[in-house]
Design an enzyme around this catalytic site. Structure first.
Site, PDB file in Angstrom:
ATOM      1  N   LYS A   1       0.843  -1.204   0.000  1.00 14.68           N
ATOM      2  CA  LYS A   1       0.000   0.000   0.000  1.00 14.68           C
ATOM      3  C   LYS A   1       0.876   1.251   0.000  1.00 14.68           C
ATOM      4  O   LYS A   1       1.759   1.401   0.852  1.00 14.68           O
ATOM      5  CB  LYS A   1      -0.901   0.012   1.243  1.00 14.68           C
ATOM      6  CG  LYS A   1      -1.805   1.232   1.302  1.00 14.68           C
ATOM      7  CD  LYS A   1      -2.795   1.125   2.440  1.00 14.68           C
ATOM      8  CE  LYS A   1      -2.288   1.685   3.746  1.00 14.68           C
ATOM      9  NZ  LYS A   1      -2.031   3.128   3.727  1.00 14.68           N
TER      10      LYS A   1
ATOM     11  N   ASP B   1      -3.503   4.314  -1.733  1.00 16.64           N
ATOM     12  CA  ASP B   1      -4.407   4.740  -0.643  1.00 16.64           C
ATOM     13  C   ASP B   1      -4.341   6.259  -0.476  1.00 16.64           C
ATOM     14  O   ASP B   1      -3.724   6.769   0.450  1.00 16.64           O
ATOM     15  CB  ASP B   1      -3.958   4.012   0.643  1.00 16.64           C
ATOM     16  CG  ASP B   1      -4.753   4.432   1.867  1.00 16.64           C
ATOM     17  OD1 ASP B   1      -5.895   4.893   1.724  1.00 16.64           O
ATOM     18  OD2 ASP B   1      -4.205   4.284   2.990  1.00 16.64           O
TER      19      ASP B   1
ATOM     20  N   LYS C   1      -7.269   8.052  -0.619  1.00 13.31           N
ATOM     21  CA  LYS C   1      -8.574   8.413  -0.026  1.00 13.31           C
ATOM     22  C   LYS C   1      -9.119   9.705  -0.636  1.00 13.31           C
ATOM     23  O   LYS C   1      -9.310  10.711   0.056  1.00 13.31           O
ATOM     24  CB  LYS C   1      -8.445   8.596   1.489  1.00 13.31           C
ATOM     25  CG  LYS C   1      -7.966   7.374   2.239  1.00 13.31           C
ATOM     26  CD  LYS C   1      -7.984   7.627   3.746  1.00 13.31           C
ATOM     27  CE  LYS C   1      -7.448   6.471   4.535  1.00 13.31           C
ATOM     28  NZ  LYS C   1      -5.988   6.291   4.420  1.00 13.31           N
TER      29      LYS C   1
ATOM     30  N   ASP D   1     -13.330  14.948  -2.692  1.00  9.51           N
ATOM     31  CA  ASP D   1     -13.324  16.286  -3.299  1.00  9.51           C
ATOM     32  C   ASP D   1     -14.618  16.442  -4.096  1.00  9.51           C
ATOM     33  O   ASP D   1     -15.492  15.566  -4.006  1.00  9.51           O
ATOM     34  CB  ASP D   1     -12.082  16.417  -4.212  1.00  9.51           C
ATOM     35  CG  ASP D   1     -11.559  17.842  -4.264  1.00  9.51           C
ATOM     36  OD1 ASP D   1     -12.375  18.760  -4.473  1.00  9.51           O
ATOM     37  OD2 ASP D   1     -10.336  18.041  -4.111  1.00  9.51           O
TER      38      ASP D   1
ATOM     39  N   THR E   1     -10.395   3.851  11.069  1.00  9.51           N
ATOM     40  CA  THR E   1     -10.251   2.976  12.244  1.00  9.51           C
ATOM     41  C   THR E   1      -9.610   3.717  13.426  1.00  9.51           C
ATOM     42  O   THR E   1      -9.546   3.192  14.526  1.00  9.51           O
ATOM     43  CB  THR E   1      -9.427   1.724  11.896  1.00  9.51           C
ATOM     44  OG1 THR E   1      -8.298   2.118  11.127  1.00  9.51           O
ATOM     45  CG2 THR E   1     -10.250   0.725  11.120  1.00  9.51           C
TER      46      THR E   1
ATOM     47  N   ARG F   1       2.812  -0.635  10.734  1.00  7.08           N
ATOM     48  CA  ARG F   1       3.886  -0.666  11.739  1.00  7.08           C
ATOM     49  C   ARG F   1       4.186  -2.026  12.358  1.00  7.08           C
ATOM     50  O   ARG F   1       5.360  -2.332  12.587  1.00  7.08           O
ATOM     51  CB  ARG F   1       3.586   0.385  12.826  1.00  7.08           C
ATOM     52  CG  ARG F   1       3.789   1.804  12.321  1.00  7.08           C
ATOM     53  CD  ARG F   1       3.077   2.828  13.162  1.00  7.08           C
ATOM     54  NE  ARG F   1       1.637   2.778  12.969  1.00  7.08           N
ATOM     55  CZ  ARG F   1       0.769   3.619  13.541  1.00  7.08           C
ATOM     56  NH1 ARG F   1       1.221   4.572  14.342  1.00  7.08           N
ATOM     57  NH2 ARG F   1      -0.520   3.522  13.304  1.00  7.08           N
TER      58      ARG F   1
HETATM   59  O1  C5P Z   1       0.757   1.142  10.995  1.00  6.99           O
HETATM   60  P1  C5P Z   1      -0.691   0.769  10.841  1.00  6.99           P
HETATM   61  O2  C5P Z   1      -0.918  -0.733  10.784  1.00  6.99           O
HETATM   62  O3  C5P Z   1      -1.592   1.454  11.831  1.00  6.99           O
HETATM   63  O4  C5P Z   1      -1.074   1.325   9.389  1.00  6.99           O
HETATM   64  C1  C5P Z   1      -2.387   1.344   8.919  1.00  6.99           C
HETATM   65  C2  C5P Z   1      -2.403   1.943   7.553  1.00  6.99           C
HETATM   66  O5  C5P Z   1      -3.731   1.907   7.053  1.00  6.99           O
HETATM   67  C3  C5P Z   1      -1.953   3.408   7.488  1.00  6.99           C
HETATM   68  O6  C5P Z   1      -1.215   3.553   6.271  1.00  6.99           O
HETATM   69  C4  C5P Z   1      -3.238   4.207   7.422  1.00  6.99           C
HETATM   70  O7  C5P Z   1      -3.103   5.386   6.670  1.00  6.99           O
HETATM   71  C5  C5P Z   1      -4.168   3.221   6.712  1.00  6.99           C
HETATM   72  N1  C5P Z   1      -5.585   3.363   7.013  1.00  6.99           N
HETATM   73  C6  C5P Z   1      -6.115   3.325   8.271  1.00  6.99           C
HETATM   74  N2  C5P Z   1      -7.469   3.485   8.489  1.00  6.99           N
HETATM   75  C7  C5P Z   1      -8.278   3.645   7.462  1.00  6.99           C
HETATM   76  C8  C5P Z   1      -7.763   3.667   6.168  1.00  6.99           C
HETATM   77  C9  C5P Z   1      -6.401   3.510   5.975  1.00  6.99           C
HETATM   78  O8  C5P Z   1      -5.380   3.118   9.237  1.00  6.99           O
HETATM   79  N3  C5P Z   1      -9.585   3.718   7.652  1.00  6.99           N
END
Ligand code: C5P
Length: 248
Positions: A43, A70, A72, A75, A129, A220
């Site tokens: 991603k 990603d 998102k 607009d 989330t 992460r």
């Molecule tokens: O590091 P972590 O597992 O929290 O990363 C989650 C990834 O998913 C990040 O790149 C974040 O931008 C993306 N994301 C998210 N929640 C969403 C959509 C995308 O955490 N609803």
């Protein structure tokens, strides 16, 4: 198990999407060199795309990866239409828009994909989330979090999107209200639910599979692991284990 053996037996249909939240190409390619396309898709989000531009996507695709862009998009409909067209032309496997941009915006996003030669999956973000009920109230959304997620998922389904980004906690419910084939793409995955970083609605990979998610977005916990490769293989193996992943 020997990592090389694992690589050779895995089909290229992993449901893990690793979030490459880096700000430079060197770190990305050094991470990518440790893994392979059998284990995951990748991603590219706002940080990496802003820092490196479309060329990083080209590099990842050439390296054999399916890429989820990603960004998102949120607009006015015409701008999202054009942005989706440009994204599809990059050859990405999946891209997303915010469902809160509304029906007209999602319709235009869908039109852009329908008109493209290469058609990526089009996914709608419901409620991030990282958001809780309290955060929703702060921005003026007074209904419950579940209600808001269900409402936005239903809109995305109606507009013909391929699925939604949501929490794994919401996956079964969304599929029940839409269709089993409506994809759920779920961030907020944590190996240890005691460490949530900035996410609030978190789930372990095994729980996510029990909740019938189609794709797990994991950043992460993999990119910052002592051994990212082993962590990725561990998650992949556990998500394939039918006994662990059975719905109780
Ligand atoms: O590091 P972590 O597992 O929290 O990363 C989650 C990834 O998913 C990040 O790149 C974040 O931008 C993306 N994301 C998210 N929640 C969403 C959509 C995308 O955490 N609803």
């Amino acid at each position: 198990m020997n990592p090389l053996i694992i690589d050779n037996i895995l089909p290229k249909n992993s449901n893990i999407i690793v979030a490459l939240d880096y700000d430079n190409e060197r770190d990305v390619m050094s991470f990518v060199a440790k893994i392979n396309p059998s284990l995951c898709k990748l991603k590219v989000g706002k940080e990496l795309f802003t820092a490196c531009g479309p060329k990083i996507i080209e590099k990842l695709i050439i390296s054999g990866y399916d890429v989820f862009l990603d960004l998102k998009f949120h607009d006015i409909p015409n701008t999202v239409y054009k942005a989706c067209k440009a994204a599809a032309n990059l050859g990405v496997w999946m891209l997303n828009v915010h469902t809160s941009g509304g029906i007209k915006m999602m319709d235009m996003a869908k039109q852009a994909i329908d008109e493209a030669t290469h058609k990526p999956l089009l996914i709608g973000v419901t409620v991030l989330t990282s958001m809780s009920k309290q955060y929703l109230q702060q921005i003026g959304v007074s209904c419950g979090l579940d209600e808001q997620v269900d409402h936005l998922a239903a809109l995305a389904y109606k507009c013909g999107l391929d699925g939604v980004v949501c929490s794994a906690l919401e996956s079964i419910r969304i599929k029940e209200h839409t269709s089993a084939n409506f994809l759920t793409v779920t961030p907020g995955i944590r190996l240890d639910t005691k460490n949530s970083d900035d996410q609030t609605r978190i789930v372990t990979p095994v729980e996510a599979m029990k909740n019938k998610v189609d794709y797990m977005v994991i950043g992460r916990p993999i990119t910052q692991a002592n051994n990212p490769y082993e962590t990725l293989v561990e998650i992949y193996s556990s998500s394939l284990n039918p006994v662990l992943c059975q719905t109780s």
